[in-house]
Write a protein that holds these residues in place. Structure first.
Motif, PDB file in Angstrom:
ATOM      1  N   ARG A  61       0.835  -1.037  -0.050  1.00 45.90           N
ATOM      2  CA  ARG A  61       0.047  -0.092   0.090  1.00 45.90           C
ATOM      3  C   ARG A  61       0.737   1.249  -0.087  1.00 45.90           C
ATOM      4  N   GLY A  62       0.358   2.398  -0.149  1.00 46.21           N
ATOM      5  CA  GLY A  62       1.162   3.670  -0.282  1.00 46.21           C
ATOM      6  C   GLY A  62       0.641   4.966   0.231  1.00 46.21           C
ATOM      7  N   VAL A  63       1.257   5.775   0.672  1.00 48.43           N
ATOM      8  CA  VAL A  63       0.960   7.157   1.055  1.00 48.43           C
ATOM      9  C   VAL A  63       1.712   8.206   0.277  1.00 48.43           C
ATOM     10  N   ALA A  64       0.821   9.168   0.013  1.00 51.08           N
ATOM     11  CA  ALA A  64       1.474  10.158  -0.893  1.00 51.08           C
ATOM     12  C   ALA A  64       1.611  11.388   0.135  1.00 51.08           C
ATOM     13  N   ALA A  65       2.955  11.637   0.548  1.00 49.70           N
ATOM     14  CA  ALA A  65       3.068  12.886   1.622  1.00 49.70           C
ATOM     15  C   ALA A  65       4.536  13.370   0.968  1.00 49.70           C
ATOM     16  N   ASP A  66       4.433  14.779   1.380  1.00 51.75           N
ATOM     17  CA  ASP A  66       5.997  15.415   1.117  1.00 51.75           C
ATOM     18  C   ASP A  66       6.702  15.409   2.430  1.00 51.75           C
ATOM     19  N   LEU A  67       7.583  14.360   2.581  1.00 52.82           N
ATOM     20  CA  LEU A  67       8.305  14.099   3.778  1.00 52.82           C
ATOM     21  C   LEU A  67       9.305  15.034   3.970  1.00 52.82           C
ATOM     22  N   GLY A  68       9.592  16.096   3.299  1.00 55.21           N
ATOM     23  CA  GLY A  68      10.439  17.076   3.552  1.00 55.21           C
ATOM     24  C   GLY A  68      10.037  18.237   4.372  1.00 55.21           C
ATOM     25  N   THR A  69       8.722  18.087   4.836  1.00 53.25           N
ATOM     26  CA  THR A  69       8.129  18.847   5.658  1.00 53.25           C
ATOM     27  C   THR A  69       7.675  18.343   6.895  1.00 53.25           C
ATOM     28  N   ALA A  70       7.482  19.024   8.030  1.00 56.97           N
ATOM     29  CA  ALA A  70       6.913  18.461   9.233  1.00 56.97           C
ATOM     30  C   ALA A  70       5.441  17.924   9.075  1.00 56.97           C
ATOM     31  N   ALA A  71       4.841  18.601   8.295  1.00 62.80           N
ATOM     32  CA  ALA A  71       3.355  18.295   7.987  1.00 62.80           C
ATOM     33  C   ALA A  71       3.274  17.160   7.339  1.00 62.80           C
ATOM     34  N   GLY A  72       4.089  16.940   6.432  1.00 58.69           N
ATOM     35  CA  GLY A  72       3.981  15.671   5.523  1.00 58.69           C
ATOM     36  C   GLY A  72       4.341  14.377   6.554  1.00 58.69           C
ATOM     37  N   CYS A  73       5.453  14.518   7.066  1.00 58.45           N
ATOM     38  CA  CYS A  73       5.713  13.553   8.212  1.00 58.45           C
ATOM     39  C   CYS A  73       4.726  13.032   8.978  1.00 58.45           C
ATOM     40  N   GLU A  74       3.856  14.331   9.643  1.00 61.20           N
ATOM     41  CA  GLU A  74       2.793  13.895  10.380  1.00 61.20           C
ATOM     42  C   GLU A  74       1.435  13.319   9.592  1.00 61.20           C
ATOM     43  N   ALA A  75       1.257  13.726   8.481  1.00 58.89           N
ATOM     44  CA  ALA A  75       0.330  13.042   7.504  1.00 58.89           C
ATOM     45  C   ALA A  75       0.604  11.451   7.270  1.00 58.89           C
ATOM     46  N   LEU A  76       1.798  11.234   7.119  1.00 59.63           N
ATOM     47  CA  LEU A  76       2.101   9.999   6.896  1.00 59.63           C
ATOM     48  C   LEU A  76       1.883   8.960   8.060  1.00 59.63           C
ATOM     49  N   PHE A  77       2.225   9.453   9.276  1.00 58.97           N
ATOM     50  CA  PHE A  77       2.198   8.784  10.606  1.00 58.97           C
ATOM     51  C   PHE A  77       0.777   8.430  11.061  1.00 58.97           C
ATOM     52  N   ALA A  78       0.041   9.559  10.630  1.00 58.12           N
ATOM     53  CA  ALA A  78      -1.686   9.474  10.851  1.00 58.12           C
ATOM     54  C   ALA A  78      -2.038   8.464   9.732  1.00 58.12           C
ATOM     55  N   ALA A  79      -1.642   8.502   8.817  1.00 59.78           N
ATOM     56  CA  ALA A  79      -2.088   7.321   7.928  1.00 59.78           C
ATOM     57  C   ALA A  79      -1.684   5.776   8.378  1.00 59.78           C
ATOM     58  N   GLU A  80      -0.494   5.798   8.622  1.00 61.89           N
ATOM     59  CA  GLU A  80       0.255   4.598   9.016  1.00 61.89           C
ATOM     60  C   GLU A  80       1.101   4.744  10.423  1.00 61.89           C
ATOM     61  N   PRO A  81       0.110   4.251  11.383  1.00 57.95           N
ATOM     62  CA  PRO A  81       0.738   4.586  12.698  1.00 57.95           C
ATOM     63  C   PRO A  81       1.864   3.567  13.181  1.00 57.95           C
ATOM     64  N   GLN A  82       1.725   2.395  12.679  1.00 57.98           N
ATOM     65  CA  GLN A  82       2.310   1.227  13.252  1.00 57.98           C
ATOM     66  C   GLN A  82       2.999   0.544  11.887  1.00 57.98           C
ATOM     67  N   VAL A  83       4.370   0.686  12.180  1.00 57.84           N
ATOM     68  CA  VAL A  83       5.518  -0.172  11.110  1.00 57.84           C
ATOM     69  C   VAL A  83       6.557  -0.791  12.089  1.00 57.84           C
ATOM     70  N   ASP A  84       6.972  -1.936  11.640  1.00 58.02           N
ATOM     71  CA  ASP A  84       8.029  -2.638  12.254  1.00 58.02           C
ATOM     72  C   ASP A  84       9.601  -2.333  11.685  1.00 58.02           C
TER      73      ASP A  84
END
Length: 264
Positions: A61-84
């Motif tokens: 699966r995937g998440v579109a987010a600009d991780l060069g920003t704090a907001a993008g990282c927050e959006a990714l974590f909100a969409a996928e809060p659990q990874v190993d």
């Protein structure tokens, strides 16, 4: 050695092309559920379709987010809060003379290449610690040790990756969560292929031949005397994400073809 990552969830930042996509492929082939990431939904959708076409049984699966920003990282974590497994692969590069690099460019490279990994690691590591198992990998570069004069701002960020990964490994000592850095050398990724396309065509060479000429001219200490493939880099990353790599942490693992001239 059989690497089995069944039941593990792996997130690879900046994984719609290049080294990141090859890492995602390797993790999926090993049984992990893989989360792809790119800045646009179109790029993410295309990468998902490509990966599933190669490995029809893969869970992707995937998440579109600009991780060069704090907001993008927050959006990714909100969409996928659990990874190993977290692979901090996202990075940008480009040649520019030191005296022509404005402050904004330094800041942009730092946000994308360093802070994306810092923010994602800060978000995901606590749950890894709680469950007693996790893998965090930072994709650094031989340029973090062998600073290129034409990309000082890039080399600086890759050195920073090494500091963060080593320090975080020590911070997480005894938790079952390993943190490592992988240092590719010149690698025949989509970006490098695009950079060599015109010169290769004009010289009547293949892109691989043009890449080899670059390595011999710009990285003469290379022992393999060629650019690595993205799969060769991904192989190292998949290993350090595995169960078998449980005693490997705090390491800077080079896949640089011997460019860095040291025995340590």
């Amino acid at each position: 050695m059989h690497i089995d990552l069944t039941h593990k969830i792996a997130l690879v930042s900046g994984s719609t092309t290049g080294i990141g996509f090859a890492i995602a492929e390797g993790l999926a082939e090993s049984g992990a559920t893989v989360i792809l990431n790119g800045r646009t939904q179109a790029a993410v959708d295309h990468a998902i379709a490509t990966l599933i076409a190669r490995f029809p049984a893969a869970s992707v699966r995937g998440v579109a987010a600009d991780l060069g920003t704090a907001a993008g990282c927050e959006a990714l974590f909100a969409a996928e809060p659990q990874v190993d497994i977290l692979v901090n692969n996202l990075g940008i590069y480009g040649t520019q003379d030191f005296f022509e690099i404005p402050d904004a460019q330094w800041s942009n490279f730092f946000e994308v290449n360093v802070m994306s990994g810092v923010r994602l690691s800060r978000a995901y590591a606590p749950a890894m610690v709680q469950q007693g198992w996790g893998r965090i990998v930072f994709i650094s570069s031989e340029s973090g040790l062998n600073i290129p004069t034409e990309m000082i701002h890039y080399g600086f960020t890759k050195t920073a990756n090494l500091s963060v990964s080593r320090g975080l490994a020590k911070r997480l000592a005894g938790t079952g969560v390993t943190v490592n850095a992988v240092l590719p050398g010149p690698t025949l990724s989509a970006g490098l292929e695009a950079a060599f396309a015109d010169s290769a065509k004009k010289a009547g060479k293949t892109i691989e031949e043009a890449a080899t000429a670059f390595v011999l001219a710009k990285r003469p200490s290379s022992i393999i005397r060629r650019a690595a493939t993205v799969e060769e880099v991904a192989n190292m990353v998949v290993y350090v994400c595995s169960q078998q790599a449980s005693a490997t942490t705090g390491a800077a693992l080079r896949v640089d073809g011997g460019v860095v001239d040291t025995i340590a």
